[in-house]
Design an enzyme around this catalytic site. Structure first.
Site, mmCIF file in Angstrom:
data_model
loop_
_atom_site.group_PDB
_atom_site.id
_atom_site.type_symbol
_atom_site.label_atom_id
_atom_site.label_comp_id
_atom_site.label_asym_id
_atom_site.label_seq_id
_atom_site.Cartn_x
_atom_site.Cartn_y
_atom_site.Cartn_z
ATOM 1 N N GLY A 282 -8.178 -28.639 -38.331
ATOM 2 C CA GLY A 282 -9.586 -28.787 -39.137
ATOM 3 C C GLY A 282 -10.489 -27.945 -38.096
ATOM 4 N N GLY B 232 -14.281 -26.635 -39.778
ATOM 5 C CA GLY B 232 -15.002 -27.735 -40.376
ATOM 6 C C GLY B 232 -16.294 -28.208 -39.681
ATOM 7 C CD GLN B 233 -21.124 -31.954 -40.009
ATOM 8 O OE1 GLN B 233 -20.551 -32.858 -40.533
ATOM 9 N NE2 GLN B 233 -22.642 -32.158 -40.027
ATOM 10 C CG ASP C 60 -9.638 -25.366 -41.454
ATOM 11 O OD1 ASP C 60 -9.650 -25.290 -42.674
ATOM 12 O OD2 ASP C 60 -10.721 -26.346 -40.814
ATOM 13 C CG ASP D 13 -1.677 -27.431 -46.844
ATOM 14 O OD1 ASP D 13 -2.309 -28.454 -46.398
ATOM 15 O OD2 ASP D 13 -1.258 -27.349 -48.038
ATOM 16 C CE1 TYR E 156 -13.694 -39.700 -44.176
ATOM 17 C CE2 TYR E 156 -15.746 -41.215 -44.353
ATOM 18 C CZ TYR E 156 -15.030 -39.909 -43.801
ATOM 19 O OH TYR E 156 -15.288 -39.581 -42.429
ATOM 20 C CE LYS F 148 -11.926 -40.633 -41.544
ATOM 21 N NZ LYS F 148 -11.056 -39.541 -40.665
ATOM 22 C CB ILE G 269 -21.917 -35.228 -37.436
ATOM 23 C CG1 ILE G 269 -20.863 -36.137 -37.128
ATOM 24 C CG2 ILE G 269 -22.189 -34.102 -36.564
ATOM 25 C CD1 ILE G 269 -20.854 -36.873 -35.992
HETATM 26 C C1 AKB Z 1 -19.474 -38.932 -44.956
HETATM 27 O O1 AKB Z 1 -20.737 -39.098 -45.275
HETATM 28 O O2 AKB Z 1 -18.745 -39.250 -45.789
HETATM 29 C C2 AKB Z 1 -19.303 -38.620 -43.556
HETATM 30 C C3 AKB Z 1 -18.874 -39.943 -42.723
HETATM 31 C C4 AKB Z 1 -20.403 -40.948 -42.560
HETATM 32 O O3 AKB Z 1 -18.052 -40.139 -41.958
HETATM 33 N N1 AKB Z 1 -20.303 -37.969 -42.892
#
Ligand code: AKB
Length: 313
Positions: A8, A11-12, A34, A50, A140, A144, A170
Site C-alpha cells: 500500500g 497510499g496516504q 501497490d 494486487d 471498516y 479493523k 491523518i
Molecule cells: C477514515 O476516515 O476512514 C480513516 C480512519 C479514521 O481510519 N481516516
C-alpha cells in the site's frame, strides 16, 4: 540481506512511510508495492501488486527475502460502507495472508494499522480509554476490530510479532487520502489554497481525533523499533495527538488566509463521524514505548499551507 516491504506504498501513509524507511535503512532494503503506480519516483524498487493476489504476494516475499511487512492496504470507512463485501475481503484477506506468512516463518515482523473506527456509538467519547466498550458501527471499523483480535491471536498462539496502532484521522500533503471520513481535514487545505473556500461534508462542531502525518510516521517507526518486551498490547495501541472540529480548523486556516470561507453540507459521512470518539487516551503507548506527538493544530496548519502552496505553484 533481509528486506522491508511496504504494502500500500502509494497510499496516504505509504508514501511518507516509504520515504522514512529509505532514510533509515537505505533504498536497497525497502520494496514499495501497490496496485496503483506511484505518481512520483519512490526512491526504491516498486512492484505493482494486487495485495489480494495471494500467489503474487507470496512469491514477492520469497523472491525478495522480505523479513518485515508494513501492511497498509485498506478500504477506508466511507468507501467500505458502499462496498461492504469488497471492503471486508480487502481488509481481512490481505491481513490473514500476511499473518499466515509470519506463522510459517517467512516474515519476522509486521506492522498493521487499526483505527479509531473500532470505537462505536456506545464507546465513551472523551479521552476514550485503551480498554473500553468497542462496538464499531461501520464495515471498516468492524474489519479493523476483527483484525486487531486476529493479530492478538497470532501473537498468543504462534508468537507472530505483529504490532499495531489505532490511527486517528491523518492529515498529510504528499498524498491525498481516499474514501475516509476524516478526509475533509486534508481537502480543506487544497481548496483553501486553490479557491479560498470549502464545503465541508461534516458539521462545524464535529470533533474528531486527528494527527499530522509526520507524527503518524514517527509513531509507526518508534513502535516497530521498540524492544518486543515493551509491547504489552498486541491488539492495537490507542494513539492520540490533537482533536479539532471543522470550525476550529477553518479558524486556524483563516489566521493565514483571512478571506477563506467555509460552508457546511453534511452527508452520509456525518453519521460515521458521530459514531467515533472526540478524543483518545493513549497513555499506554506513551508509557510502553515512549510515544509523544510534536504537532499541535497551529503547527500542523502552518506546515500544511506552506507545503501545499509550494506544491501547487
Ligand atoms: C477514515 O476516515 O476512514 C480513516 C480512519 C479514521 O481510519 N481516516
Amino acid at each position: 540481506m533481509d528486506k522491508i516491504l511496504v504494502l500500500g506504498a502509494s497510499g496516504q501513509v505509504g508514501i511518507d512511510l516509504t520515504i522514512r524507511l529509505i532514510e533509515i535503512f537505505g533504498n536497497h532494503r525497502v520494496i514499495a508495492a501497490d496496485l496503483k503506480e506511484p505518481e512520483e519516483e519512490v526512491g526504491c524498487k516498486f512492484v505493482q501488486l494486487d495485495a489480494t493476489d495471494k500467489d503474487s504476494l507470496l512469491s514477492l516475499v520469497k523472491r525478495e527475502k522480505i523479513s518485515e511487512v508494513y501492511h497498509l492496504v485498506a478500504m477506508l470507512s466511507a468507501t467500505a460502507e458502499k462496498f461492504p463485501i469488497k471492503g471486508w475481503q480487502l481488509n481481512m484477506d490481505t491481513l490473514f495472508q500476511v499473518l499466515e506468512m509470519a506463522r510459517q516463518g517467512l516474515v519476522k515482523k509486521i506492522f498493521w494499522p487499526s483505527s479509531i473506527a473500532v470505537f462505536g456509538p456506545t464507546t465513551p467519547k472523551e479521552h476514550t480509554p485503551q480498554h473500553t466498550i468497542v462496538e464499531p458501527a461501520t464495515i471498516y471499523g468492524i474489519s479493523k476490530y476483527a483484525g486487531e483480535l486476529l493479530c492478538q491471536w497470532y501473537y498468543i498462539n504462534h508468537k507472530v510479532d505483529v504490532r499495531s496502532v489505532r490511527y486517528p484521522g491523518i492529515v498529510s500533503w504528499k498524498a491525498e487520502p481516499g474514501g475516509g471520513t476524516t478526509d475533509y481535514a486534508v481537502e480543506i487545505f487544497y481548496q483553501a489554497v486553490k479557491d479560498g473556500k470549502y464545503e465541508s461534508f461534516l458539521n462545524p462542531d464535529t470533533e474528531l481525533p486527528m494527527m499530522y502525518i509526520d507524527d503518524a510516521i514517527n509513531a509507526t517507526i518508534t513502535l516497530m523499533q521498540a524492544p518486543a518486551h515493551s509491547i504489552n498490547i498486541r491488539t492495537s495501541y490507542n494513539l492520540s495527538a490533537i482533536s479539532f472540529t471543522p470550525a476550529q480548523l477553518a479558524r486556524a486556516i483563516k489566521k493565514h488566509l483571512p478571506s477563506f470561507t467555509i460552508e457546511y453540507k453534511p452527508d452520509y459521512r456525518q453519521q460515521i463521524a458521530d459514531s467515533w470518539p472526540k478524543s483518545i487516551d493513549d497513555a499506554e503507548a506513551r508509557k510502553d514505548w515512549g510515544w509523544s506527538h510534536q504537532f499541535d493544530l497551529d503547527k500542523m496548519v502552518s506546515e500544511m499551507l506552506f507545503q501545499i502552496t509550494k506544491k501547487l505553484k
